[in-house]
Design a protein around this motif. Structure first.
Motif, short mmCIF file in Angstrom:
data_model
loop_
_atom_site.label_atom_id
_atom_site.label_comp_id
_atom_site.label_asym_id
_atom_site.label_seq_id
_atom_site.Cartn_x
_atom_site.Cartn_y
_atom_site.Cartn_z
N ALA A 212 0.82 -1.22 0.00
CA ALA A 212 0.00 0.00 0.00
C ALA A 212 0.85 1.27 0.00
CB ALA A 212 -0.93 0.01 1.22
N LEU A 213 2.08 1.17 0.47
CA LEU A 213 2.97 2.34 0.57
C LEU A 213 3.77 2.58 -0.70
CD1 LEU A 213 4.35 1.63 4.16
CD2 LEU A 213 2.82 3.52 3.54
N ILE A 214 3.86 1.59 -1.58
CA ILE A 214 4.82 1.64 -2.68
C ILE A 214 4.46 2.65 -3.76
CG2 ILE A 214 3.83 -0.09 -4.24
CD1 ILE A 214 7.52 0.14 -3.13
N SER A 215 3.23 3.16 -3.76
CA SER A 215 2.84 4.12 -4.79
C SER A 215 3.47 5.49 -4.58
CB SER A 215 1.31 4.27 -4.82
OG SER A 215 0.83 4.73 -3.57
N ASP A 216 4.03 5.74 -3.39
CA ASP A 216 4.65 7.04 -3.10
C ASP A 216 6.02 6.81 -2.47
OD1 ASP A 216 5.37 9.58 -2.31
OD2 ASP A 216 3.44 10.05 -1.39
N MET A 217 7.07 7.20 -3.16
CA MET A 217 8.42 6.97 -2.67
C MET A 217 8.76 7.82 -1.44
SD MET A 217 9.81 4.53 -4.19
CE MET A 217 8.37 3.61 -4.74
N LYS A 218 7.88 8.74 -1.08
CA LYS A 218 8.07 9.45 0.18
C LYS A 218 7.90 8.50 1.37
CE LYS A 218 6.48 13.93 -1.58
NZ LYS A 218 5.45 15.00 -1.49
N ASN A 219 7.32 7.35 1.11
CA ASN A 219 7.11 6.34 2.16
C ASN A 219 8.29 5.39 2.29
OD1 ASN A 219 4.42 7.23 2.66
ND2 ASN A 219 3.69 6.03 0.91
N SER A 220 9.41 5.71 1.65
CA SER A 220 10.52 4.76 1.57
C SER A 220 11.01 4.29 2.94
CB SER A 220 11.68 5.35 0.77
OG SER A 220 12.12 6.56 1.35
N ALA A 221 11.14 5.21 3.89
CA ALA A 221 11.64 4.82 5.22
C ALA A 221 10.69 3.82 5.88
CB ALA A 221 11.81 6.05 6.10
N ARG A 222 9.40 4.07 5.78
CA ARG A 222 8.41 3.17 6.37
C ARG A 222 8.40 1.83 5.66
NH1 ARG A 222 6.50 0.48 10.24
NH2 ARG A 222 4.33 -0.19 10.00
N ILE A 223 8.58 1.84 4.34
CA ILE A 223 8.62 0.58 3.59
C ILE A 223 9.79 -0.27 4.07
CG2 ILE A 223 8.99 -0.46 1.32
CD1 ILE A 223 7.53 2.03 0.15
N PHE A 224 10.95 0.35 4.27
CA PHE A 224 12.10 -0.39 4.76
C PHE A 224 11.83 -0.98 6.14
CE2 PHE A 224 14.90 2.20 1.79
CZ PHE A 224 15.20 1.13 0.98
N GLU A 225 11.13 -0.24 6.99
CA GLU A 225 10.79 -0.75 8.33
C GLU A 225 9.88 -1.98 8.23
OE1 GLU A 225 8.96 2.42 10.45
OE2 GLU A 225 10.79 3.65 10.57
N VAL A 226 8.88 -1.88 7.37
CA VAL A 226 7.96 -3.00 7.17
C VAL A 226 8.70 -4.23 6.65
CG1 VAL A 226 6.03 -3.83 5.75
CG2 VAL A 226 5.91 -1.58 6.84
N CYS A 227 9.59 -4.01 5.69
CA CYS A 227 10.34 -5.13 5.11
C CYS A 227 11.28 -5.77 6.14
CB CYS A 227 11.14 -4.66 3.90
SG CYS A 227 10.08 -4.18 2.50
N LYS A 228 11.86 -4.93 6.99
CA LYS A 228 12.72 -5.45 8.05
C LYS A 228 11.93 -6.32 9.02
CE LYS A 228 15.96 -3.97 11.66
NZ LYS A 228 16.60 -2.79 12.33
N GLU A 229 10.71 -5.90 9.32
CA GLU A 229 9.86 -6.68 10.23
C GLU A 229 9.45 -8.01 9.59
OE1 GLU A 229 7.75 -7.52 13.76
OE2 GLU A 229 9.41 -6.18 13.25
N ILE A 230 9.17 -8.00 8.29
CA ILE A 230 8.87 -9.25 7.59
C ILE A 230 10.07 -10.19 7.68
CG2 ILE A 230 8.37 -10.30 5.35
CD1 ILE A 230 6.81 -7.73 4.65
N GLY A 231 11.28 -9.64 7.52
CA GLY A 231 12.49 -10.45 7.63
C GLY A 231 12.64 -11.05 9.01
#
Length: 208
Positions: free
Chosen positions: A130-149
């Motif tokens: 849901a965040l990927i449509s706006d690259m301003k969300n990049s920091a949050r996307i990285f956090e989400v991906c880290k949690e998935i890991g």
């Protein structure tokens, strides 16, 4: 002139969101199945329905990709993200089918725990998508991906502990084989969530 007449962008992000929502629904059904195996057939059929619905979304996304001249993301990234989101639900469906086909009558606490982690990872996939449509969300996307890991690591640890207990405590060889397959399906589902996370990270790195 030619490029101005070609279709532009398309509803890719909406399709990603819709597919990810189906994944969460399927993961929720699988977790509920693990909590009450008496609901196996009802939950399994619901997962099968969701998997078919997700397939329709994925096929629509890929068809749109072929018709769209200018895309919001790299074409290969769109293809990978669409197909890998769909893979998560494919594994959930396979897990439910395995329980039915193997006539498993009782599931272990570890299987329930793994299914719960898969649900958590699926919900995070939905957030990241849901965040990927706006690259301003990049920091949050990285956090989400880290949690998935982190969740994927947890499933590996639980899988090893579950297998060790199974070999120590379960005297019936066929039951060991059946439950081992269920564990493997659940671990694979978490792995598929992590694959989506790596794709999301790659998209951010390319576009942020």
């Amino acid at each position: 002139m030619f490029s101005r007449l070609m279709p532009r962008e398309g509803r890719f992000f909406e399709s990603f969101d819709a597919a990810a929502a189906k994944v969460v629904e399927g993961a929720r059904e699988l977790a509920a199945l693990m909590g009450d195996i008496n609901q196996l057939q009802t939950r399994m059929h619901r997962i099968e329905t969701l998997e078919k619905e997700a397939d329709v979304i994925t096929h629509g996304t890929l068809a749109l990709l072929h018709k769209t001249f200018i895309t919001p993301l790299d074409r290969e990234d769109i293809h990978k993200l669409a197909t890998r989101i769909d893979d998560i639900l494919d594994v959930a469906q396979s897990c439910a089918a395995t329980i039915y086909e193997f006539d498993i009558q009782k599931l272990t606490p570890e299987a329930k725990e793994l299914a719960g982690l898969c649900l958590q990872a699926s919900e995070l996939v939905k957030q990241g998508v849901a965040l990927i449509s706006d690259m301003k969300n990049s920091a949050r996307i990285f956090e989400v991906c880290k949690e998935i890991g982190r969740i994927e690591d947890d499933t590996d640890h639980i899988m090893r502990a579950a297998m060790a207990r199974l070999f120590r405590e379960e005297p019936e060889v066929r039951q060991v084989m059946k439950l081992r397959t269920v564990y493997e399906r659940l671990e694979d589902m978490a792995d598929r969530c992590y694959i989506v996370a790596t794709i999301l990270e790659g998209i951010v790195l390319e576009n942020a």
